[in-house]
Design a protein around this motif. Structure first.
Motif, PDB file in Angstrom:
ATOM      1  N   SER A 268       3.146   5.903   6.884  1.00 61.75           N
ATOM      2  CA  SER A 268       3.303   4.827   5.914  1.00 61.75           C
ATOM      3  C   SER A 268       3.783   5.381   4.568  1.00 61.75           C
ATOM      4  CB  SER A 268       1.949   4.118   5.787  1.00 61.75           C
ATOM      5  OG  SER A 268       2.015   3.134   4.837  1.00 61.75           O
TER       6      SER A 268
ATOM      7  N   GLN B  15      -4.827  -8.414   0.585  1.00 57.99           N
ATOM      8  CA  GLN B  15      -5.881  -7.569  -0.006  1.00 57.99           C
ATOM      9  C   GLN B  15      -7.252  -7.935   0.540  1.00 57.99           C
ATOM     10  OE1 GLN B  15      -4.985  -7.577  -4.340  1.00 57.99           O
ATOM     11  NE2 GLN B  15      -4.527  -5.425  -3.922  1.00 57.99           N
TER      12      GLN B  15
ATOM     13  N   ASP C 205      -7.081  -6.350   4.268  1.00 53.61           N
ATOM     14  CA  ASP C 205      -7.164  -4.900   4.524  1.00 53.61           C
ATOM     15  C   ASP C 205      -7.244  -4.021   3.276  1.00 53.61           C
ATOM     16  OD1 ASP C 205      -4.499  -5.065   3.731  1.00 53.61           O
ATOM     17  OD2 ASP C 205      -3.752  -5.128   5.786  1.00 53.61           O
TER      18      ASP C 205
ATOM     19  N   SER D  16      -5.416  -3.303   0.906  1.00 53.58           N
ATOM     20  CA  SER D  16      -4.240  -2.493   0.525  1.00 53.58           C
ATOM     21  C   SER D  16      -4.054  -2.535  -0.987  1.00 53.58           C
ATOM     22  CB  SER D  16      -2.972  -3.076   1.137  1.00 53.58           C
ATOM     23  OG  SER D  16      -3.015  -3.029   2.506  1.00 53.58           O
TER      24      SER D  16
ATOM     25  N   LYS E 160       1.254  -0.442  -2.440  1.00 56.93           N
ATOM     26  CA  LYS E 160       1.656  -0.353  -1.025  1.00 56.93           C
ATOM     27  C   LYS E 160       2.288  -1.672  -0.577  1.00 56.93           C
ATOM     28  CE  LYS E 160       0.263   0.376   3.719  1.00 56.93           C
ATOM     29  NZ  LYS E 160      -0.740   0.635   4.733  1.00 56.93           N
TER      30      LYS E 160
END
Ligand SMILES: CC(C)(COP(=O)(O)OP(=O)(O)OC[C@H]1O[C@@H](n2cnc3c(N)ncnc32)[C@H](O)[C@@H]1O)[C@@H](O)C(=O)NCCC(=O)NCCS
Ligand SMILES: Nc1ncnc2c1ncn2[C@@H]1O[C@H](COP(=O)(O)OP(=O)(O)OP(=O)(O)O)[C@@H](O)[C@H]1O
Length: 196
Positions: free
Chosen positions: A70, A141, A144, A146, A150
């Motif tokens: 990623s 958000q 997960d 993130s 990202k």
């Protein structure tokens, strides 16, 4: 049987919409991201080509090293395209075999990057799921945790809603569950009528 593509940006709600078609109407759904990830750990050819591309860190004990990949691809378009060139033709071939086993008036092919990966070329109709950016970020958000950075870097690698809409037959605005479900019902009936 016809193939209906289902696309939308990260966090738009594609998987949630696909689940509706599957659970309510028994429509077989091919979740490209899940199938891609499965092939990335089961196909010897993909594993060896990804290891050649990313180095030994691509896998840890046979498991895809997601944070490493990623970080590598979402800020590097060339590397992303190289990875896609390894993975996507295999997913396309796998999808073809999967379609041949289905027996319903239509199937759904769900992919965040349906147009970017040229998966739209095998689709007879295309549905795009849309949602405003702020709500997408909020839902991702919550799902997960993130970081904004990202999410934004992934969004930059994907088409905009405007681009997707211009090439789609149907739009689902996923603002509330109830509104989304109403649109799913309507589109399902419209597709059935169309192919009668
Ligand atoms: C790059 C990977 C390892 C990152 O894993 P990670 O767990 O950090 O993120 P996650 O899988 O949740 O992906 C986040 C989002 O990125 C987007 N995304 C994933 N792969 C790609 C891609 N090749 N191109 C553009 N966007 C992508 C999707 O919207 C996805 O929901 C993972 O996404 C992956 O293996 N991707 C390759 C499979 C693929 O191409 N999937 C896209 C649909 S076929
Ligand atoms: N109408 C809705 N109302 C509230 N929450 C929703 C709605 N639709 C989806 N969600 C939630 O938003 C999050 C993102 O949805 P989902 O995972 O289906 O998106 P996606 O487009 O498949 O995302 P990705 O591209 O990241 O795989 C999930 O946690 C899901 O439960």
């Amino acid at each position: 049987m016809i193939i209906v593509g289902l696309t939308g940006g990260i966090g738009s709600g594609k998987s949630t919409v696909a689940k509706q078609f599957h659970e309510k109407f028994g429509i077989p759904t091919y979740i490209s991201d899940d199938e891609a990830k499965l092939l990335m750990v089961t196909s010897k050819e993909i594993k060896s080509e990804l290891t050649a591309l990313f180095g030994a860190n691509a896998y840890r004990e046979g498991v895809l090293n997601k944070p490493f990949i990623s970080d590598a691809i979402f800020n590097n378009k060339t590397l992303l395209e190289q990875m896609n060139a390894i993975v996507h033709p295999r997913v396309a071939a796998h999808f073809k075999l999967w379609v041949a086993r289905q027996n319903t008036p239509y199937v759904l092919k769900e992919s965040a990057i349906l147009f970017e990966s040229h998966g739209d070329q095998v689709c007879d109709l295309i549905i795009t799921v849309t949602l405003d950016k702020a709500t997408k970020i909020k839902r991702i958000q919550k799902r997960d945790q993130s970081s904004i950075e990202k999410i934004e870097s992934i969004m930059k690698q994907q088409w905009t809603d405007q681009m997707r809409i211009s090439k789609s037959d149907y739009i689902i605005e996923n603002d509330t569950m109830q509104h989304m479900q109403e649109q799913v019902n309507h589109i399902h009936n419209t597709i059935l009528n169309k192919i009668k």
